[in-house]
Design a protein around this motif. Structure first.
Motif, PDB file in Angstrom:
ATOM      1  N   ARG A   1       8.921  69.547 -15.569  1.00  0.00           N
ATOM      2  CA  ARG A   1      10.106  69.459 -14.722  1.00  0.00           C
ATOM      3  C   ARG A   1      11.118  68.500 -15.339  1.00  0.00           C
ATOM      4  NH1 ARG A   1      10.102  64.580 -12.517  1.00  0.00           N
ATOM      5  NH2 ARG A   1       8.146  63.512 -12.122  1.00  0.00           N
ATOM      6  N   GLU A   2      12.342  68.626 -14.890  1.00  0.00           N
ATOM      7  CA  GLU A   2      13.391  67.724 -15.355  1.00  0.00           C
ATOM      8  C   GLU A   2      13.121  66.324 -14.814  1.00  0.00           C
ATOM      9  OE1 GLU A   2      18.206  67.212 -14.961  1.00  0.00           O
ATOM     10  OE2 GLU A   2      17.349  69.206 -14.684  1.00  0.00           O
ATOM     11  N   ALA A   3      13.284  65.334 -15.668  1.00  0.00           N
ATOM     12  CA  ALA A   3      13.089  63.942 -15.249  1.00  0.00           C
ATOM     13  C   ALA A   3      14.299  63.468 -14.463  1.00  0.00           C
ATOM     14  CB  ALA A   3      12.884  63.057 -16.468  1.00  0.00           C
ATOM     15  N   SER A   4      14.050  62.625 -13.511  1.00  0.00           N
ATOM     16  CA  SER A   4      15.149  62.013 -12.761  1.00  0.00           C
ATOM     17  C   SER A   4      15.524  60.700 -13.442  1.00  0.00           C
ATOM     18  CB  SER A   4      14.723  61.753 -11.314  1.00  0.00           C
ATOM     19  OG  SER A   4      13.783  60.698 -11.271  1.00  0.00           O
ATOM     20  N   SER A   5      16.670  60.169 -13.087  1.00  0.00           N
ATOM     21  CA  SER A   5      17.096  58.894 -13.678  1.00  0.00           C
ATOM     22  C   SER A   5      16.121  57.764 -13.324  1.00  0.00           C
ATOM     23  CB  SER A   5      18.517  58.546 -13.241  1.00  0.00           C
ATOM     24  OG  SER A   5      18.600  58.470 -11.841  1.00  0.00           O
ATOM     25  N   LYS A   6      15.380  57.926 -12.241  1.00  0.00           N
ATOM     26  CA  LYS A   6      14.379  56.921 -11.862  1.00  0.00           C
ATOM     27  C   LYS A   6      13.255  56.836 -12.897  1.00  0.00           C
ATOM     28  CE  LYS A   6      15.134  57.519  -6.936  1.00  0.00           C
ATOM     29  NZ  LYS A   6      14.588  58.039  -5.684  1.00  0.00           N
ATOM     30  N   GLU A   7      13.110  57.883 -13.718  1.00  0.00           N
ATOM     31  CA  GLU A   7      12.033  57.926 -14.707  1.00  0.00           C
ATOM     32  C   GLU A   7      12.510  57.587 -16.117  1.00  0.00           C
ATOM     33  OE1 GLU A   7       9.176  61.298 -12.806  1.00  0.00           O
ATOM     34  OE2 GLU A   7      11.226  61.907 -13.324  1.00  0.00           O
ATOM     35  N   ASP A   8      13.741  57.073 -16.234  1.00  0.00           N
ATOM     36  CA  ASP A   8      14.274  56.740 -17.551  1.00  0.00           C
ATOM     37  C   ASP A   8      13.425  55.700 -18.280  1.00  0.00           C
ATOM     38  OD1 ASP A   8      16.262  58.578 -17.173  1.00  0.00           O
ATOM     39  OD2 ASP A   8      17.874  57.109 -16.911  1.00  0.00           O
ATOM     40  N   SER A   9      12.889  54.719 -17.566  1.00  0.00           N
ATOM     41  CA  SER A   9      12.036  53.704 -18.201  1.00  0.00           C
ATOM     42  C   SER A   9      10.784  54.338 -18.800  1.00  0.00           C
ATOM     43  CB  SER A   9      11.640  52.619 -17.210  1.00  0.00           C
ATOM     44  OG  SER A   9      12.759  51.849 -16.872  1.00  0.00           O
TER      45      SER A   9
ATOM     46  N   ALA B   1      11.839  56.100 -21.955  1.00  0.00           N
ATOM     47  CA  ALA B   1      12.050  55.096 -23.005  1.00  0.00           C
ATOM     48  C   ALA B   1      10.717  54.616 -23.573  1.00  0.00           C
ATOM     49  CB  ALA B   1      12.857  53.917 -22.451  1.00  0.00           C
ATOM     50  N   LYS B   2       9.761  54.375 -22.702  1.00  0.00           N
ATOM     51  CA  LYS B   2       8.435  53.903 -23.144  1.00  0.00           C
ATOM     52  C   LYS B   2       7.769  54.926 -24.058  1.00  0.00           C
ATOM     53  CE  LYS B   2       3.895  53.538 -21.203  1.00  0.00           C
ATOM     54  NZ  LYS B   2       3.122  53.726 -20.002  1.00  0.00           N
ATOM     55  N   TYR B   3       7.825  56.207 -23.682  1.00  0.00           N
ATOM     56  CA  TYR B   3       7.199  57.237 -24.498  1.00  0.00           C
ATOM     57  C   TYR B   3       7.960  57.469 -25.799  1.00  0.00           C
ATOM     58  CZ  TYR B   3       3.598  58.269 -21.140  1.00  0.00           C
ATOM     59  OH  TYR B   3       2.506  58.169 -20.322  1.00  0.00           O
TER      60      TYR B   3
ATOM     61  N   ASN C   1      16.255  48.429 -23.652  1.00  0.00           N
ATOM     62  CA  ASN C   1      17.631  48.436 -23.139  1.00  0.00           C
ATOM     63  C   ASN C   1      18.511  49.399 -23.924  1.00  0.00           C
ATOM     64  OD1 ASN C   1      17.092  46.563 -21.127  1.00  0.00           O
ATOM     65  ND2 ASN C   1      17.553  44.824 -22.456  1.00  0.00           N
ATOM     66  N   ILE C   2      18.336  49.435 -25.235  1.00  0.00           N
ATOM     67  CA  ILE C   2      19.116  50.346 -26.082  1.00  0.00           C
ATOM     68  C   ILE C   2      18.819  51.796 -25.713  1.00  0.00           C
ATOM     69  CG2 ILE C   2      19.406  51.192 -28.451  1.00  0.00           C
ATOM     70  CD1 ILE C   2      18.862  48.215 -29.315  1.00  0.00           C
ATOM     71  N   THR C   3      17.540  52.115 -25.530  1.00  0.00           N
ATOM     72  CA  THR C   3      17.153  53.484 -25.182  1.00  0.00           C
ATOM     73  C   THR C   3      17.656  53.866 -23.797  1.00  0.00           C
ATOM     74  OG1 THR C   3      15.184  53.258 -26.575  1.00  0.00           O
ATOM     75  CG2 THR C   3      15.224  55.108 -25.028  1.00  0.00           C
ATOM     76  N   LEU C   4      17.548  52.954 -22.849  1.00  0.00           N
ATOM     77  CA  LEU C   4      18.041  53.236 -21.494  1.00  0.00           C
ATOM     78  C   LEU C   4      19.549  53.468 -21.491  1.00  0.00           C
ATOM     79  CD1 LEU C   4      15.906  50.726 -19.404  1.00  0.00           C
ATOM     80  CD2 LEU C   4      15.685  53.225 -19.472  1.00  0.00           C
ATOM     81  N   GLN C   5      20.276  52.674 -22.280  1.00  0.00           N
ATOM     82  CA  GLN C   5      21.725  52.867 -22.373  1.00  0.00           C
ATOM     83  C   GLN C   5      22.037  54.218 -23.016  1.00  0.00           C
ATOM     84  OE1 GLN C   5      23.789  49.746 -24.466  1.00  0.00           O
ATOM     85  NE2 GLN C   5      25.767  50.740 -24.236  1.00  0.00           N
ATOM     86  N   PHE C   6      21.286  54.571 -24.063  1.00  0.00           N
ATOM     87  CA  PHE C   6      21.485  55.867 -24.713  1.00  0.00           C
ATOM     88  C   PHE C   6      21.258  57.004 -23.717  1.00  0.00           C
ATOM     89  CE2 PHE C   6      19.495  59.635 -26.462  1.00  0.00           C
ATOM     90  CZ  PHE C   6      20.493  60.089 -27.305  1.00  0.00           C
TER      91      PHE C   6
END
Length: 80
Positions: free
Chosen positions: A19-27, A30-32, A53-58
């Motif tokens: 499924r499509e990830a929500s913005s709540k799952e951005d961390s 980024a971890k993966y 932080n760089i990945t989350l901003q991207f």
């Protein structure tokens, strides 16, 4: 009298959902992403200390400006 040894293999069905990830799952995304770099042999010393932080901003900018979408795989309703 001979004794029989048997190997029992239990097959279970797994329910897999992509499924499509929500913005709540951005961390989590980024971890993966970070783990993927490690898995392909990039040394930790070559990864910027602010990778998260760089990945989350991207992700935020790409989602906003480039129609970026991330996807999550769930196995039996569990992510990761």
């Amino acid at each position: 009298m001979s004794s029989k040894k048997s190997l029992e293999i239990m097959l279970t069905e797994k329910h897999i959902t992509i499924r499509e990830a929500s913005s709540k799952e951005d961390s989590l995304i980024a971890k993966y992403s970070y783990q993927m770099w490690l898995d392909i042999g990039v040394d930790k010393s070559n990864i910027h200390l602010e990778w998260q932080n760089i990945t989350l901003q991207f992700i935020e900018e790409a989602r906003r400006d480039l129609f970026y979408k991330a996807f999550i795989a769930e196995v039996d309703n569990t992510v990761g």
